[in-house]
Design a protein around this motif. Structure first.
Motif: not given
Length: 123
Positions: A4-7, A91-94, A97-100, A106-108
């Motif tokens: 889940v995005s962020m959490m 950090a891919l601000l655009d 999903t690719g960032t997390e 990735g971090p997830y």
């Protein structure tokens, strides 16, 4: 598990207290401090219309370099239990999903591996 995005939370029994998230990392390598935000309530049906609401946020995507906010250049995973991931990820601000990432990258993925280790100790 659900990303889940962020959490991030595990739906498997046992790892209570192991919610994860991606933390914004600044150019100097430090974690970003929470951002104080404020807005004026615009909803005409709200009894608070016209009042200024204040809150803090630490969502990594809010560190976009806009409106005097700091710019996240990377993210790293952390867990409510105090565990911190070792890797830094762009950090891919655009591309949130690719960032997390996912369960394998990735971090997830790094947080997910931590949860698997926790589960192995409680089974």
């Amino acid at each position: 598990m659900e990303n889940v995005s962020m959490m991030w939370r595990s739906d498997e029994p046992g790892p209570e207290g192991h919610g994860g998230r991606a933390v914004a990392v600044l150019e100097d390598g430090t974690d970003a401090e929470p951002i104080l935000c404020e807005y004026t309530v615009q909803d005409p049906s709200s009894p608070r219309k016209g009042q200024v609401e204040r809150f803090t946020t630490s969502y990594w995507w809010d560190y976009d370099g806009e409106a005097a906010r700091q710019l996240a250049v990377a993210v790293r995973p952390v867990c409510d239990c105090g565990w911190e991931g070792a890797e830094r990820y762009p950090a891919l601000l655009d591309d949130p999903t690719g960032t997390e990432g996912d369960e394998t990258s990735g971090p997830y993925g790094e947080w997910h591996a931590h949860i698997q280790q926790v589960l192995a100790t409680v089974r």
